[in-house]
Design a protein around this motif. Structure first.
Motif, PDB file in Angstrom:
ATOM      1  N   GLY A 212     -15.388  35.914   2.049  1.00 49.50           N
ATOM      2  CA  GLY A 212     -16.447  35.256   2.792  1.00 49.50           C
ATOM      3  C   GLY A 212     -17.656  34.875   1.961  1.00 49.50           C
ATOM      4  O   GLY A 212     -18.637  34.358   2.496  1.00 49.50           O
ATOM      5  N   GLN A 213     -17.601  35.095   0.636  1.00 53.51           N
ATOM      6  CA  GLN A 213     -18.769  34.853  -0.202  1.00 53.51           C
ATOM      7  C   GLN A 213     -18.615  33.667  -1.151  1.00 53.51           C
ATOM      8  O   GLN A 213     -19.588  33.239  -1.749  1.00 53.51           O
ATOM      9  CB  GLN A 213     -19.093  36.105  -1.019  1.00 53.51           C
ATOM     10  N   PHE A 214     -17.403  33.140  -1.311  1.00 53.18           N
ATOM     11  CA  PHE A 214     -17.267  31.992  -2.207  1.00 53.18           C
ATOM     12  C   PHE A 214     -15.994  31.224  -1.915  1.00 53.18           C
ATOM     13  O   PHE A 214     -15.070  31.711  -1.254  1.00 53.18           O
ATOM     14  CB  PHE A 214     -17.301  32.438  -3.673  1.00 53.18           C
ATOM     15  N   SER A 215     -15.992  29.983  -2.383  1.00 54.34           N
ATOM     16  CA  SER A 215     -14.781  29.165  -2.387  1.00 54.34           C
ATOM     17  C   SER A 215     -14.624  28.619  -3.801  1.00 54.34           C
ATOM     18  O   SER A 215     -15.588  28.534  -4.565  1.00 54.34           O
ATOM     19  CB  SER A 215     -14.874  28.026  -1.367  1.00 54.34           C
ATOM     20  N   TYR A 216     -13.390  28.243  -4.150  1.00 51.97           N
ATOM     21  CA  TYR A 216     -13.166  27.843  -5.534  1.00 51.97           C
ATOM     22  C   TYR A 216     -11.908  27.005  -5.684  1.00 51.97           C
ATOM     23  O   TYR A 216     -11.055  26.940  -4.798  1.00 51.97           O
ATOM     24  CB  TYR A 216     -13.040  29.083  -6.428  1.00 51.97           C
ATOM     25  N   TYR A 217     -11.808  26.353  -6.823  1.00 53.70           N
ATOM     26  CA  TYR A 217     -10.529  25.820  -7.276  1.00 53.70           C
ATOM     27  C   TYR A 217     -10.446  26.026  -8.777  1.00 53.70           C
ATOM     28  O   TYR A 217     -11.447  26.231  -9.473  1.00 53.70           O
ATOM     29  CB  TYR A 217     -10.352  24.345  -6.915  1.00 53.70           C
ATOM     30  N   VAL A 218      -9.229  25.999  -9.294  1.00 51.99           N
ATOM     31  CA  VAL A 218      -8.997  26.117 -10.730  1.00 51.99           C
ATOM     32  C   VAL A 218      -7.954  25.087 -11.132  1.00 51.99           C
ATOM     33  O   VAL A 218      -6.977  24.859 -10.406  1.00 51.99           O
ATOM     34  CB  VAL A 218      -8.557  27.544 -11.115  1.00 51.99           C
ATOM     35  N   VAL A 219      -8.183  24.435 -12.265  1.00 55.49           N
ATOM     36  CA  VAL A 219      -7.264  23.426 -12.771  1.00 55.49           C
ATOM     37  C   VAL A 219      -6.517  24.013 -13.965  1.00 55.49           C
ATOM     38  O   VAL A 219      -7.114  24.269 -15.016  1.00 55.49           O
ATOM     39  CB  VAL A 219      -8.013  22.155 -13.213  1.00 55.49           C
ATOM     40  N   PRO A 220      -5.210  24.255 -13.836  1.00 53.94           N
ATOM     41  CA  PRO A 220      -4.441  24.858 -14.931  1.00 53.94           C
ATOM     42  C   PRO A 220      -4.171  23.859 -16.044  1.00 53.94           C
ATOM     43  O   PRO A 220      -4.673  22.721 -16.037  1.00 53.94           O
ATOM     44  CB  PRO A 220      -3.161  25.312 -14.237  1.00 53.94           C
ATOM     45  N   GLU A 221      -3.342  24.259 -16.984  1.00 55.25           N
ATOM     46  CA  GLU A 221      -3.083  23.447 -18.176  1.00 55.25           C
ATOM     47  C   GLU A 221      -2.515  22.078 -17.826  1.00 55.25           C
ATOM     48  O   GLU A 221      -2.876  21.066 -18.429  1.00 55.25           O
ATOM     49  CB  GLU A 221      -2.134  24.191 -19.111  1.00 55.25           C
ATOM     50  N   ASN A 222      -1.636  22.022 -16.843  1.00 50.45           N
ATOM     51  CA  ASN A 222      -1.050  20.748 -16.422  1.00 50.45           C
ATOM     52  C   ASN A 222      -1.914  20.133 -15.329  1.00 50.45           C
ATOM     53  O   ASN A 222      -1.910  20.584 -14.187  1.00 50.45           O
ATOM     54  CB  ASN A 222       0.383  20.959 -15.912  1.00 50.45           C
ATOM     55  N   VAL A 223      -2.678  19.100 -15.683  1.00 52.84           N
ATOM     56  CA  VAL A 223      -3.631  18.494 -14.756  1.00 52.84           C
ATOM     57  C   VAL A 223      -2.934  17.478 -13.873  1.00 52.84           C
ATOM     58  O   VAL A 223      -2.244  16.581 -14.355  1.00 52.84           O
ATOM     59  CB  VAL A 223      -4.777  17.813 -15.528  1.00 52.84           C
ATOM     60  N   SER A 224      -3.141  17.622 -12.566  1.00 52.00           N
ATOM     61  CA  SER A 224      -2.638  16.635 -11.618  1.00 52.00           C
ATOM     62  C   SER A 224      -3.681  15.537 -11.438  1.00 52.00           C
ATOM     63  O   SER A 224      -4.874  15.748 -11.652  1.00 52.00           O
ATOM     64  CB  SER A 224      -2.353  17.309 -10.273  1.00 52.00           C
ATOM     65  N   ASP A 225      -3.232  14.353 -11.061  1.00 51.63           N
ATOM     66  CA  ASP A 225      -4.164  13.260 -10.791  1.00 51.63           C
ATOM     67  C   ASP A 225      -4.932  13.473  -9.491  1.00 51.63           C
ATOM     68  O   ASP A 225      -5.969  12.859  -9.268  1.00 51.63           O
ATOM     69  CB  ASP A 225      -3.418  11.920 -10.738  1.00 51.63           C
ATOM     70  N   ASP A 226      -4.386  14.320  -8.646  1.00 52.24           N
ATOM     71  CA  ASP A 226      -5.018  14.536  -7.343  1.00 52.24           C
ATOM     72  C   ASP A 226      -6.176  15.530  -7.455  1.00 52.24           C
ATOM     73  O   ASP A 226      -6.071  16.542  -8.117  1.00 52.24           O
ATOM     74  CB  ASP A 226      -3.993  15.085  -6.345  1.00 52.24           C
ATOM     75  N   ALA A 227      -7.271  15.205  -6.784  1.00 49.41           N
ATOM     76  CA  ALA A 227      -8.404  16.134  -6.752  1.00 49.41           C
ATOM     77  C   ALA A 227      -7.975  17.402  -6.038  1.00 49.41           C
ATOM     78  O   ALA A 227      -7.212  17.375  -5.070  1.00 49.41           O
ATOM     79  CB  ALA A 227      -9.580  15.494  -6.029  1.00 49.41           C
ATOM     80  N   PRO A 228      -8.440  18.548  -6.491  1.00 53.58           N
ATOM     81  CA  PRO A 228      -7.953  19.828  -5.943  1.00 53.58           C
ATOM     82  C   PRO A 228      -8.556  20.164  -4.601  1.00 53.58           C
ATOM     83  O   PRO A 228      -9.614  19.645  -4.217  1.00 53.58           O
ATOM     84  CB  PRO A 228      -8.427  20.824  -7.003  1.00 53.58           C
ATOM     85  N   ASN A 229      -7.882  21.031  -3.886  1.00 49.88           N
ATOM     86  CA  ASN A 229      -8.409  21.579  -2.644  1.00 49.88           C
ATOM     87  C   ASN A 229      -9.075  22.913  -2.942  1.00 49.88           C
ATOM     88  O   ASN A 229      -8.539  23.746  -3.682  1.00 49.88           O
ATOM     89  CB  ASN A 229      -7.289  21.774  -1.624  1.00 49.88           C
TER      90      ASN A 229
END
Length: 308
Positions: free
Chosen positions: A287-304
């Motif tokens: 309940g204190q944060f939200s996040y995303y992480v982009v791993p080594e293989n980058v997708s063209d789609d913006a992350p959720n």
């Protein structure tokens, strides 16, 4: 970053914490004095706690390994919070990584070579034995250990500025520290600020635009912070458990606390091997944060974003 409100603002930018810090508040008869005080607060924190500032609490600890150094309550509070993240991540996040950064060549301008595994193992052995110790208001590190405050100190200063502005009755403001720590303050007349998140690999290209309201966006990424060895880039964010630069490209958090956000974004960025660690952070800070992480293989789609 831009805003669509019709209010007039006073904006000032100064260089501190080795980055440009911009503060924007509504124009008023006292706005100039308020902004000056904000920067005075940040300057005091920069001088008192930045490991790169001569004579700061962290600098004195670093320059006196093997000795007990008396520090103030803020330093003890910071270290306790940082150690909590270190333990939750099983040592992946650790402010004792400076020797690893030096071994990888982040403070060299030329002649970079891959470090020998034995060099990395020797440093990991010291870190693994918890080279940092505390006893009341005394702090000590073992020889060969060095603390670095880059992952949290400007965010700690941003939180102090936010508290000051609220006490002054300011309800609409933006504090942007280097583009990687951005705090938005909002009221009913100006309900959010629009913040652009850069693409993790493409230069001069934004990935998505987010509305930010009374919270902080913290970004950790390697696009602009890396070294090249043998034509391969290596991130400045080190996984302190493996001793190697993280293979992740970017991590972004949204939190109520800038300090917490910068630490968590760095920890998630550093964690490139054990996804269960992120689950532990989600549970510990539910309940204190939200996040995303982009791993080594980058997708063209913006992350959720993952909402904890």
């Amino acid at each position: 970053m831009h805003q669509k409100a019709t209010n007039k603002y006073l904006t000032e930018t100064r260089f501190m914490f080795y980055c440009h810090v911009k503060i924007k508040i509504p124009l008023s008869s006292s706005a100039s004095d308020i902004i000056d005080h904000c920067f005075d607060l940040m300057d005091d924190i920069d001088r008192s706690y930045n490991s790169y500032s001569a004579g700061s609490h962290f600098d004195r600890i670093n320059k006196n390994p093997g000795e007990w150094i008396t520090v103030d309550n803020n330093t003890i509070w910071l270290l306790n919070e940082l150690n909590r993240i270190r333990d939750l991540t099983k040592g992946i996040y650790n402010i004792e990584v400076m020797p690893l950064l030096r071994t990888w060549g982040f403070y060299q301008e030329q002649g970079l070579n891959l470090p020998q595994q034995r060099e990395i193992d020797q440093i990991l052995d010291r870190i693994g034995k918890k080279g940092l110790e505390m006893n009341g208001n005394q702090v000590g590190i073992c020889k060969g250990t060095e603390l670095v405050t880059g992952s949290f100190i400007k965010a700690f200063a941003v939180d102090q500025v936010v508290d000051f502005l609220r006490n002054e009755g300011v309800t609409d403001a933006m504090i942007n520290a280097g583009g990687s720590t951005i705090y938005a303050m909002n009221d009913e007349d100006h309900q959010d600020w629009k913040v652009n998140i850069p693409h993790p690999t493409l230069p001069h290209h934004n990935w998505l635009e987010l509305p930010l309201r009374n919270s902080c966006l913290s970004l950790s990424g390697r696009k602009n912070h890396f070294i090249e060895i043998n034509n391969k880039s290596y991130s400045h964010v080190i996984n302190a458990k493996t001793g190697y630069p993280s293979s992740n490209h970017q991590a972004v958090t949204i939190t109520q606390s800038a300090f917490k956000g910068d630490i968590l974004s760095t920890a998630i960025m550093a964690n490139d091997q054990d996804l269960q660690i992120n689950k532990k952070l989600e549970q510990a800070f539910e309940g204190q944060f939200s996040y995303y992480v982009v791993p080594e293989n980058v997708s063209d789609d913006a992350p959720n974003f993952i909402v904890c």
